[in-house]
Design a protein around this motif. Structure first.
Motif, PDB file in Angstrom:
ATOM      1  N   ARG A 175      -8.524  61.253  28.552  1.00 38.95           N
ATOM      2  CA  ARG A 175      -9.766  61.304  28.995  1.00 38.95           C
ATOM      3  C   ARG A 175      -9.833  60.655  30.234  1.00 38.95           C
ATOM      4  NH1 ARG A 175     -14.780  60.323  24.950  1.00 38.95           N
ATOM      5  NH2 ARG A 175     -13.735  61.973  23.955  1.00 38.95           N
ATOM      6  N   PRO A 176     -10.393  61.126  31.223  1.00 39.34           N
ATOM      7  CA  PRO A 176     -10.613  60.330  32.636  1.00 39.34           C
ATOM      8  C   PRO A 176     -11.352  59.120  32.500  1.00 39.34           C
ATOM      9  CG  PRO A 176     -11.031  62.772  32.900  1.00 39.34           C
ATOM     10  CD  PRO A 176     -11.021  62.557  31.559  1.00 39.34           C
ATOM     11  N   GLU A 177     -12.356  59.054  31.604  1.00 44.10           N
ATOM     12  CA  GLU A 177     -13.117  58.011  31.712  1.00 44.10           C
ATOM     13  C   GLU A 177     -12.657  56.605  31.067  1.00 44.10           C
ATOM     14  OE1 GLU A 177     -13.910  60.946  30.550  1.00 44.10           O
ATOM     15  OE2 GLU A 177     -15.741  61.466  31.585  1.00 44.10           O
ATOM     16  N   TYR A 178     -12.053  56.909  29.830  1.00 43.89           N
ATOM     17  CA  TYR A 178     -11.498  55.670  29.171  1.00 43.89           C
ATOM     18  C   TYR A 178     -10.738  56.224  27.946  1.00 43.89           C
ATOM     19  CZ  TYR A 178     -15.553  57.250  26.099  1.00 43.89           C
ATOM     20  OH  TYR A 178     -16.200  57.965  25.316  1.00 43.89           O
ATOM     21  N   VAL A 179     -10.127  55.152  27.286  1.00 43.95           N
ATOM     22  CA  VAL A 179      -9.406  55.467  26.067  1.00 43.95           C
ATOM     23  C   VAL A 179      -9.933  54.393  24.890  1.00 43.95           C
ATOM     24  CG1 VAL A 179      -7.031  55.277  24.884  1.00 43.95           C
ATOM     25  CG2 VAL A 179      -7.127  55.685  27.430  1.00 43.95           C
TER      26      VAL A 179
ATOM     27  N   ASN B 293      -9.648  52.190  33.453  1.00 38.35           N
ATOM     28  CA  ASN B 293      -8.704  51.820  34.645  1.00 38.35           C
ATOM     29  C   ASN B 293      -7.250  51.629  34.294  1.00 38.35           C
ATOM     30  OD1 ASN B 293     -11.078  51.556  36.193  1.00 38.35           O
ATOM     31  ND2 ASN B 293     -11.305  49.313  35.560  1.00 38.35           N
ATOM     32  N   ILE B 294      -6.780  52.437  33.169  1.00 37.83           N
ATOM     33  CA  ILE B 294      -5.256  52.737  33.137  1.00 37.83           C
ATOM     34  C   ILE B 294      -4.999  53.804  34.184  1.00 37.83           C
ATOM     35  CG2 ILE B 294      -3.167  53.054  31.651  1.00 37.83           C
ATOM     36  CD1 ILE B 294      -4.883  51.839  29.415  1.00 37.83           C
ATOM     37  N   PRO B 295      -4.005  53.529  34.782  1.00 44.49           N
ATOM     38  CA  PRO B 295      -3.778  54.559  35.760  1.00 44.49           C
ATOM     39  C   PRO B 295      -3.353  55.902  35.140  1.00 44.49           C
ATOM     40  CG  PRO B 295      -2.663  52.693  36.727  1.00 44.49           C
ATOM     41  CD  PRO B 295      -3.363  52.292  35.247  1.00 44.49           C
ATOM     42  N   PHE B 296      -3.891  57.168  35.330  1.00 42.80           N
ATOM     43  CA  PHE B 296      -3.740  58.304  34.619  1.00 42.80           C
ATOM     44  C   PHE B 296      -2.486  58.635  34.301  1.00 42.80           C
ATOM     45  CE2 PHE B 296      -4.254  62.694  33.518  1.00 42.80           C
ATOM     46  CZ  PHE B 296      -5.179  62.870  32.804  1.00 42.80           C
ATOM     47  N   GLU B 297      -1.443  58.408  35.555  1.00 44.42           N
ATOM     48  CA  GLU B 297      -0.303  58.600  35.533  1.00 44.42           C
ATOM     49  C   GLU B 297       0.654  57.986  34.758  1.00 44.42           C
ATOM     50  OE1 GLU B 297      -0.582  56.185  39.368  1.00 44.42           O
ATOM     51  OE2 GLU B 297      -1.720  57.821  38.375  1.00 44.42           O
TER      52      GLU B 297
ATOM     53  N   CYS C 164      -0.495  56.231  28.038  1.00 44.85           N
ATOM     54  CA  CYS C 164       0.362  56.570  26.725  1.00 44.85           C
ATOM     55  C   CYS C 164      -0.183  55.641  25.890  1.00 44.85           C
ATOM     56  CB  CYS C 164       1.892  56.448  27.060  1.00 44.85           C
ATOM     57  SG  CYS C 164       2.091  54.676  27.541  1.00 44.85           S
ATOM     58  N   GLU C 165       0.226  55.685  24.595  1.00 46.25           N
ATOM     59  CA  GLU C 165      -0.323  54.788  23.627  1.00 46.25           C
ATOM     60  C   GLU C 165       0.159  53.510  23.658  1.00 46.25           C
ATOM     61  OE1 GLU C 165       0.353  56.298  19.642  1.00 46.25           O
ATOM     62  OE2 GLU C 165      -0.714  58.041  19.852  1.00 46.25           O
ATOM     63  N   ALA C 166       1.460  53.355  24.121  1.00 45.13           N
ATOM     64  CA  ALA C 166       2.249  51.906  24.410  1.00 45.13           C
ATOM     65  C   ALA C 166       1.368  51.059  25.297  1.00 45.13           C
ATOM     66  CB  ALA C 166       3.585  52.049  24.541  1.00 45.13           C
ATOM     67  N   HIS C 167       0.818  51.984  26.444  1.00 40.45           N
ATOM     68  CA  HIS C 167       0.429  50.990  27.496  1.00 40.45           C
ATOM     69  C   HIS C 167      -1.188  50.594  27.051  1.00 40.45           C
ATOM     70  CE1 HIS C 167       3.099  52.738  30.892  1.00 40.45           C
ATOM     71  NE2 HIS C 167       3.540  51.479  29.890  1.00 40.45           N
TER      72      HIS C 167
END
Length: 217
Positions: free
Chosen positions: A191-195, A160-164, A167-170
């Motif tokens: 990846r759309p699903e998760y980091v 659920n981190i907005p795709f736009e 980044c690593e920091a977020h």
């Protein structure tokens, strides 16, 4: 003087940290009020902690590599007794060991070099003293000595981190809600699903399924 940049001149004094060897433009030293421990994991109820990096010097790390932890397994013995045992020919002439108490039935002792530490720990898993009816256990120094606990490591999936905004920091900021971020699987960053992020936490079984934070405004 020649052979170096002005910014790194050994005779120049930094007007920011007041130390010799660099100018204010390249200063990377933290000021006293910047040594503030980071708050990590507080979205996990009862498992939040304050984190600060290990800034041990090369000299300290070298000394640790030559240090043995001696634990009394059976019997009662003093630090002086342990010194007599090891100084009575264990290393030969020219080296004197000092036993320092670091806990109940536990001592630290500096050996001549890391190779001697390795040798002693290999044979000293259950070492019977010659001068006393005492059994010792020898083990190499570790960062967990005298610590009340160690951080557990776990890979977590962050959704659920907005795709736009990916980044690593977020991703690391989000991970800090439940632990201390220490790595990322770069192949999952977009990846759309998760980091996937590697975190340190008090108890990986207590990581909550959801954690909330505010990204920007």
């Amino acid at each position: 003087m020649s052979g170096h940049l002005v910014a790194h001149c050994p005779t120049i004094r930094c007007s920011r940290c007041d130390k010799l060897g660099h100018s204010i433009h390249v200063c990377q030293n933290l000021l006293l009020w910047q040594y503030v421990a980071s708050m990590c994991g507080f979205q996990s109820s009862g498992h939040g902690f304050f984190y600060f990096p290990d800034t041990s010097t090369p000299k300290q790390l070298k000394e640790k590599a030559s240090t043995v932890i001696i634990t009394v397994v059976e019997g009662v013995v003093s630090g002086r007794d342990i010194e007599v045992e090891f100084n009575g020919g264990f290393f030969g002439a020219g080296w004197r060991c000092t036993a320092r108490a670091i806990g109940p039935k536990q001592f630290s002792m500096r050996f001549p070099n890391p190779k001697e530490v390795e040798r002693a720990c290999y044979w000293g898993k259950r070492m019977e003293m010659k001068t006393k009816e005492v059994v010792l256990n020898l083990s190499p120094w570790s960062d967990s000595v005298r610590a009340t606990a160690q951080l557990q490591k776990a890979w977590v999936r962050i959704r659920n981190i907005p795709f736009e905004k990916r980044c690593e920091a977020h991703a690391f900021y989000v991970a800090s809600l439940v632990g201390m971020p220490s790595g990322i699987d770069s192949s999952t960053l977009y990846r759309p699903e998760y980091v996937k992020v590697l975190i340190g936490c008090r108890n990986m079984d207590k990581i909550p399924e959801k954690a909330e934070g505010c990204l920007g405004d």
